[in-house]
Design an enzyme around this catalytic site. Structure first.
Site, PDB file in Angstrom:
ATOM      1  N   HIS A 288       1.857  -2.246   6.985  1.00 28.70           N
ATOM      2  CA  HIS A 288       2.022  -1.084   6.323  1.00 28.70           C
ATOM      3  C   HIS A 288       1.275  -0.045   6.148  1.00 28.70           C
ATOM      4  CE1 HIS A 288       0.439  -2.218   2.260  1.00 28.70           C
ATOM      5  NE2 HIS A 288       0.864  -3.287   2.377  1.00 28.70           N
ATOM      6  N   ASP A 300      -5.794  -3.907   2.488  1.00 27.85           N
ATOM      7  CA  ASP A 300      -4.312  -3.698   2.157  1.00 27.85           C
ATOM      8  C   ASP A 300      -3.799  -2.310   2.388  1.00 27.85           C
ATOM      9  OD1 ASP A 300      -1.765  -4.301   1.286  1.00 27.85           O
ATOM     10  OD2 ASP A 300      -2.260  -4.403  -0.632  1.00 27.85           O
ATOM     11  N   GLU A 334       5.154   0.474   1.373  1.00 27.88           N
ATOM     12  CA  GLU A 334       5.222  -0.864   1.041  1.00 27.88           C
ATOM     13  C   GLU A 334       5.332  -1.014  -0.311  1.00 27.88           C
ATOM     14  OE1 GLU A 334       4.447  -4.969   0.249  1.00 27.88           O
ATOM     15  OE2 GLU A 334       3.171  -3.475   0.216  1.00 27.88           O
ATOM     16  N   GLU A 335       4.025  -0.820  -0.776  1.00 23.33           N
ATOM     17  CA  GLU A 335       3.455  -0.864  -2.205  1.00 23.33           C
ATOM     18  C   GLU A 335       4.382  -0.585  -3.375  1.00 23.33           C
ATOM     19  OE1 GLU A 335       1.441  -2.922  -2.334  1.00 23.33           O
ATOM     20  OE2 GLU A 335      -0.165  -2.576  -0.959  1.00 23.33           O
ATOM     21  N   ASP A 362      -0.244  -8.639   6.579  1.00 24.37           N
ATOM     22  CA  ASP A 362      -0.379  -7.944   5.335  1.00 24.37           C
ATOM     23  C   ASP A 362      -0.900  -9.003   4.364  1.00 24.37           C
ATOM     24  OD1 ASP A 362      -0.077  -6.027   3.544  1.00 24.37           O
ATOM     25  OD2 ASP A 362       1.985  -6.549   2.807  1.00 24.37           O
ATOM     26  N   HIS A 433      -5.843  -4.425  -4.475  1.00 29.23           N
ATOM     27  CA  HIS A 433      -5.215  -3.142  -5.342  1.00 29.23           C
ATOM     28  C   HIS A 433      -6.449  -2.840  -6.296  1.00 29.23           C
ATOM     29  CE1 HIS A 433      -0.792  -4.865  -4.714  1.00 29.23           C
ATOM     30  NE2 HIS A 433      -1.411  -4.390  -3.518  1.00 29.23           N
TER      31      HIS A 433
END
Ligand SMILES: [Zn+2]
Length: 479
Positions: A288, A300, A334-335, A362, A433
């Protein structure tokens, strides 16, 4: 390996392996073809292992774009970057397919204990949180371990409080601690609001000990008030916990400047290596393109994008393209709601039955240690052959089902075959994140090992005469 702990079962497993082994090769021509596909795949694998291409791509994305949250200026820059990179790499049919995405702005976040021990706290808004009033929210903390424990607390004790979900995430190679902990982030805010809470704090869903809190999406329920929610950095959650252990009520002040703007446009960026024989049949490689609005999204999921692009480029550089088309899909958002995954499944509904295989990287950039595939039962022999090709990369074959990445969910439900190349996630959740998700956390050798694995599987799936479609119906994941 997690799957080979018991040595005493090995002889039986070997007998079974032989019984189920490759189907007999009947003609010289077939034997020749089998040798060719295996030889080419092995050469491709070894070339990928020595290639710095994925690293160069990831360095470019994190340097020239940085973070790229859905709907942000970074997101638009990332789409332009991806289109330009695919063209530069010589992929064909390069396009940006439109995707509508929500737009949420984080704003400022501040938190502090007021009494009995005033301290500033490092925290971050959960993705999608509403903001607080301008003056913030001041209330007493109510600590619970998790969602089940909250249910036991009478509503009257929750009303007017800031609920603090204090659950520690376990460090595991396969990242299963995430699945066990993340429900407090997704559902905690609405569960607390339903009982009258005014705000939510969670201990970051992460394994690190640094003071960067971990964001990630929350999901408000339709029928409860939307209350602000933030994650405390792990050491700050420790301090709050220790203050609470002293037995006096702890009062807390929280300010979040988060807000929603109107939906906007992003894109799934797609490029292909067109198949020489069956161009309409697709082997999908994905990651992504979006990231959270912190760090540079190196792990990520810049890594997944770089791995997919590099694998496709290495396949494109072969003497001739494989039988089927390799399609790289860099998914939008995606997130914060799987917008790109949904848009792709809708836009490509008519050709889902011609998807031979789909894979998404991912889970960072750790070494791949496990391969699994959910393919048509008659194609299991081909999956075994792929597993043999992956052995030199120290990747073990797991005969169990594969699940695919989050962006493949809709495809998998439509019986598109998926494969997993499971990465070592031991340290992934130290950075996930957070502001600390940056390029220096990526090991070039491990990234190249990933490319070697993806290129091998994608090439074999695209070249084999065996059809992988349809996958067995997807069952509930046990975790
Ligand atoms: Zn991701």
């Amino acid at each position: 390996m997690a799957t080979s702990g018991n040595r005493s079962i090995l002889p039986a497993a070997l007998v079974l392996w032989t019984a189920l082994g490759p189907a007999p090769i009947t003609t010289a021509a077939e034997a020749q073809r089998a040798a060719t596909i295996d030889e080419t795949a092995a050469e491709l694998r070894d070339r990928a292992l020595a290639s710095p291409l994925a690293w160069e791509l990831l360095e470019s994305l994190t340097t020239e774009v940085g973070h790229r949250f859905a709907g942000s200026a970074g997101d638009r820059a990332a789409v332009a970057w991806a289109v330009a990179k695919m063209e530069e790499l010589g992929l064909e049919n390069v396009r940006a397919e439109p995707v509508t995405v929500p737009q949420w702005v984080r704003g400022e976040a501040r938190g502090r204990t007021l009494s009995p021990y005033p301290q500033e706290m490092k925290l971050i808004a959960l993705g999608g949180s509403v903001g607080t009033p301008e003056t913030g929210i001041e209330a007493e903390i109510l600590e619970v371990a998790g969602l089940e424990e909250l249910v036991e607390v009478p509503d009257a004790e929750v009303a007017g409080k800031i609920v603090f979900f204090n659950r520690r995430m376990e460090r595991r190679q396969d990242g299963r601690g995430y699945g066990q902990t993340v429900p407090i982030r997704g559902r905690g805010p609405s569960a607390a609001a339903a009982k009258g809470a005014v705000a939510v704090l969670i201990r970051s869903v992460g394994t690190g000990t640094h003071r960067f809190p971990h964001t990630g999406a929350l999901r408000y329920a339709e029928d409860t008030p939307r209350i602000p929610a933030a994650a405390l950095a792990v050491p700050d959650a420790d301090v709050l916990e220790a203050q609470l252990r002293r037995g006096q009520p702890v009062r807390f002040h929280l300010y979040l400047g988060s807000r929603y703007l109107a939906n906007t446009q992003s894109a799934n960026v797609i490029g292909e290596v067109v198949g020489r024989d069956k161009p309409g049949e697709i082997v999908l490689l994905g990651g992504h393109l979006d990231s959270w609005d912190v760090g540079t999204g190196a792990l990520d999921d810049g890594a997944g994008c770089a791995i997919s692009l590099a694998a496709a480029k290495l396949i494109a550089a072969l003497d001739r393209p494989p039988r089927r088309t390799i399609r790289v899909v860099l998914f939008a958002n995606e997130e914060f709601g799987l917008s790109g995954a949904e848009a792709y499944a809708q836009a490509h509904q008519a050709e889902l039955t011609t998807h031979q295989l789909a894979m998404e990287s991912d889970f960072g950039a750790g070494n791949v240690w496990r391969f699994a595939a959910s393919v048509e039962p008659a194609a299991r022999t081909a999956a075994q052959s792929i597993a043999t090709l992956l052995e030199p990369l120290e990747i073990a074959f797991d005969a169990g089902p594969a699940w695919g990445g989050a962006d493949l969910r809709y495809l998998h439900t439509s019986r598109v075959p998926v494969a997993d190349l499971t990465q070592d996630g031991t340290y992934y959740f130290d950075y996930h994140h957070t502001e600390d998700d940056t390029l220096d956390k990526v090991a070039p050798d491990a990234l190249a090992q990933n490319v070697a694995a993806y290129a091998t599987v994608a090439f074999y799936a695209a070249e084999t005469e065996t059809s992988f479609f349809p996958a067995p119906a997807r069952t509930q994941r046990e975790r």
